[in-house]
Enzyme design. Structure first.
Site, PDB file in Angstrom:
ATOM      1  N   ALA A 135      -2.680   8.343   8.632  1.00  0.00           N
ATOM      2  CA  ALA A 135      -1.257   8.380   8.259  1.00  0.00           C
ATOM      3  C   ALA A 135      -1.010   7.434   7.105  1.00  0.00           C
ATOM      4  O   ALA A 135      -1.702   6.428   6.949  1.00  0.00           O
ATOM      5  CB  ALA A 135      -0.421   7.942   9.460  1.00  0.00           C
TER       6      ALA A 135
ATOM      7  N   SER B 212       4.963   3.163   4.721  1.00  0.00           N
ATOM      8  CA  SER B 212       5.585   2.607   3.520  1.00  0.00           C
ATOM      9  C   SER B 212       4.839   1.381   3.011  1.00  0.00           C
ATOM     10  O   SER B 212       4.717   1.167   1.817  1.00  0.00           O
ATOM     11  CB  SER B 212       7.028   2.231   3.823  1.00  0.00           C
ATOM     12  OG  SER B 212       7.080   1.482   5.018  1.00  0.00           O
ATOM     13  N   LEU B 213       4.344   0.555   3.929  1.00  0.00           N
ATOM     14  CA  LEU B 213       3.739  -0.698   3.491  1.00  0.00           C
ATOM     15  C   LEU B 213       2.220  -0.654   3.499  1.00  0.00           C
ATOM     16  O   LEU B 213       1.563  -1.592   3.102  1.00  0.00           O
ATOM     17  CB  LEU B 213       4.218  -1.851   4.388  1.00  0.00           C
ATOM     18  CG  LEU B 213       5.740  -1.977   4.560  1.00  0.00           C
ATOM     19  CD1 LEU B 213       6.081  -3.150   5.455  1.00  0.00           C
ATOM     20  CD2 LEU B 213       6.444  -2.115   3.222  1.00  0.00           C
ATOM     21  N   GLY B 214       1.665   0.464   3.963  1.00  0.00           N
ATOM     22  CA  GLY B 214       0.209   0.560   4.013  1.00  0.00           C
ATOM     23  C   GLY B 214      -0.209   1.911   4.536  1.00  0.00           C
ATOM     24  O   GLY B 214       0.582   2.851   4.537  1.00  0.00           O
ATOM     25  N   GLN B 215      -1.463   2.009   4.999  1.00  0.00           N
ATOM     26  CA  GLN B 215      -1.893   3.273   5.605  1.00  0.00           C
ATOM     27  C   GLN B 215      -2.929   2.988   6.675  1.00  0.00           C
ATOM     28  O   GLN B 215      -3.492   1.897   6.734  1.00  0.00           O
ATOM     29  CB  GLN B 215      -2.411   4.229   4.543  1.00  0.00           C
ATOM     30  CG  GLN B 215      -3.632   3.780   3.802  1.00  0.00           C
ATOM     31  CD  GLN B 215      -3.815   4.609   2.541  1.00  0.00           C
ATOM     32  OE1 GLN B 215      -2.891   4.794   1.757  1.00  0.00           O
ATOM     33  NE2 GLN B 215      -5.035   5.092   2.315  1.00  0.00           N
ATOM     34  N   VAL B 216      -3.166   4.001   7.515  1.00  0.00           N
ATOM     35  CA  VAL B 216      -4.013   3.797   8.688  1.00  0.00           C
ATOM     36  C   VAL B 216      -5.260   4.680   8.602  1.00  0.00           C
ATOM     37  O   VAL B 216      -5.165   5.871   8.316  1.00  0.00           O
ATOM     38  CB  VAL B 216      -3.222   4.130   9.977  1.00  0.00           C
ATOM     39  CG1 VAL B 216      -4.099   3.913  11.209  1.00  0.00           C
ATOM     40  CG2 VAL B 216      -1.959   3.287  10.068  1.00  0.00           C
TER      41      VAL B 216
ATOM     42  N   ASP C 208      11.608  -2.001  16.480  1.00  0.00           N
ATOM     43  CA  ASP C 208      11.526  -0.879  15.532  1.00  0.00           C
ATOM     44  C   ASP C 208      11.054   0.388  16.243  1.00  0.00           C
ATOM     45  O   ASP C 208      10.029   0.967  15.876  1.00  0.00           O
ATOM     46  CB  ASP C 208      10.554  -1.270  14.398  1.00  0.00           C
ATOM     47  CG  ASP C 208      10.626  -0.306  13.215  1.00  0.00           C
ATOM     48  OD1 ASP C 208      11.592   0.470  13.144  1.00  0.00           O
ATOM     49  OD2 ASP C 208       9.700  -0.324  12.378  1.00  0.00           O
TER      50      ASP C 208
END
Length: 342
Positions: free
Chosen positions: A136, A139-143, A302
């Site tokens: 995935a 917004s601040l990174g990816q996995v 969140d």
């Protein structure tokens, strides 16, 4: 969703490059933001005046595309506001909720560079079977998925985008200015309509809260602490899974956690396929939040649909992700909620 994975990567890399270009240039970055704010305000007001669903939907789509183009800060803000049905028109809520799934990813070459710089070792020394295709984009990174070296444990590695802090600094200076302008404009409107006692939205406060949230969320060591604190606070009988953190492969910009196969609670088709009882899941979610509010006092801040999932192994366990922000509820507030639960 895209024609090909390579094409998607090139979109991600070129977007990243666009943000990079504006990063070291606060003035150009500020101008790009104000152009978006101004055109966005004009389009939104026009859509509100004509009040046709088509124009509103088009405007919402334009706003979403603009946020994607402007990068991490704006995408994250869009996600934060996507749950504010009290502030925004449903068309905007729909468009902003789809932001989560449309964030472009950067190429594995960049990702591997970041991991190696952070962990001080080549990726293949820390992980086996590192998957170059990300699970995935966020917004601040990816996995990305992998296995820890000498272990059969599948892990999910969250890698933060480059130099986010500098981008945040410029963006929030501009956003605070915009928030002040919005607050001033709304106060003027209220005075003109004689509604002086009316408590309005406080945009500056929302912006400060969002800034606080974002700066905290970019520290993955803080998130690792939060995961452990939250997991320890939950009573065992809740049947909720919080993935384990692997500290030896975690830094402030790389977070390695147990990978749990799961699906979003909003995917009705998947839930039916797995034969899960939706009414039971609803009760579990309500239980989980009431437990946080009334018992443990440790609150996940969140809980948007991407972060609240259900395990696909048939156990029906809820799985929680993304612990960038948790909060302790003061004892007095909790006592008040117990007396007046609603």
């Amino acid at each position: 969703h895209h024609a090909g994975h390579a094409e998607e990567l090139s979109i991600g890399d070129s977007m990243e490059l666009g943000w990079e270009k504006l990063r070291g240039k606060p003035l150009r970055r500020s101008l790009a933001l104000w152009r978006f704010f101004t055109v966005g305000a004009f389009k939104t007001v026009r859509a509100n005046r004509t009040d046709t669903p088509e124009l509103t939907a088009l405007t919402a789509q334009w706003v979403k595309d603009g946020l994607l183009r402007l990068g991490p800060t704006m995408i994250k803000l869009g996600q934060v506001f996507s749950s504010r049905t009290d502030l925004l028109h449903p068309a905007y809520i729909d468009a902003l909720q789809s932001l989560t799934d449309d964030v472009p990813v950067v190429s594995s070459r960049i990702v591997r560079e970041i991991i190696e710089a952070e962990l001080g070792r080549p990726v293949d020394e820390v992980f086996d079977a590192f998957e170059d295709k990300p699970l995935a984009g966020a917004s601040l990174g990816q996995v990305h998925r992998a296995r820890l070296k000498n272990s059969s444990m599948p892990v999910a590695i969250k890698i933060q985008r480059r130099s986010l802090q500098a981008l945040f600094d410029t963006d929030f200076k501009n956003l605070r200015l915009l928030a002040r302008m919005l607050d001033g404009w709304e106060a003027l409107q209220r005075r003109r309509q004689g509604r002086t006692g009316d408590v309005s939205r406080n945009w500056l406060e929302y912006t400060d809260d969002a800034a606080d949230l974002l700066y905290k969320e970019t520290d993955y060591e803080n998130e690792a602490n939060n995961v452990e604190k939250f997991a320890a606070s939950l009573p065992a009988e809740l049947n909720v899974l919080v993935p384990t953190v692997f500290r030896n492969a975690t830094t402030s910009r790389v977070l390695t956690m147990q990978f749990v196969p799961s699906t979003k609670l909003t995917r009705a088709d998947k839930l039916s396929e797995l034969g899960l009882d939706r009414a039971k899941l609803r009760r579990q979610v309500i239980d989980l939040f009431l437990t946080q509010l009334l018992e443990t006092r440790v609150l996940h801040c969140d809980p948007h649909p991407g972060n609240l999932c259900v395990a696909t192994d048939g156990s029906g366990r809820l799985v929680l992700y993304d612990f960038g922000m948790i909060d302790d509820i003061p004892v007095e507030a909790q006592a008040g909620r117990r007396k007046h639960p609603l």
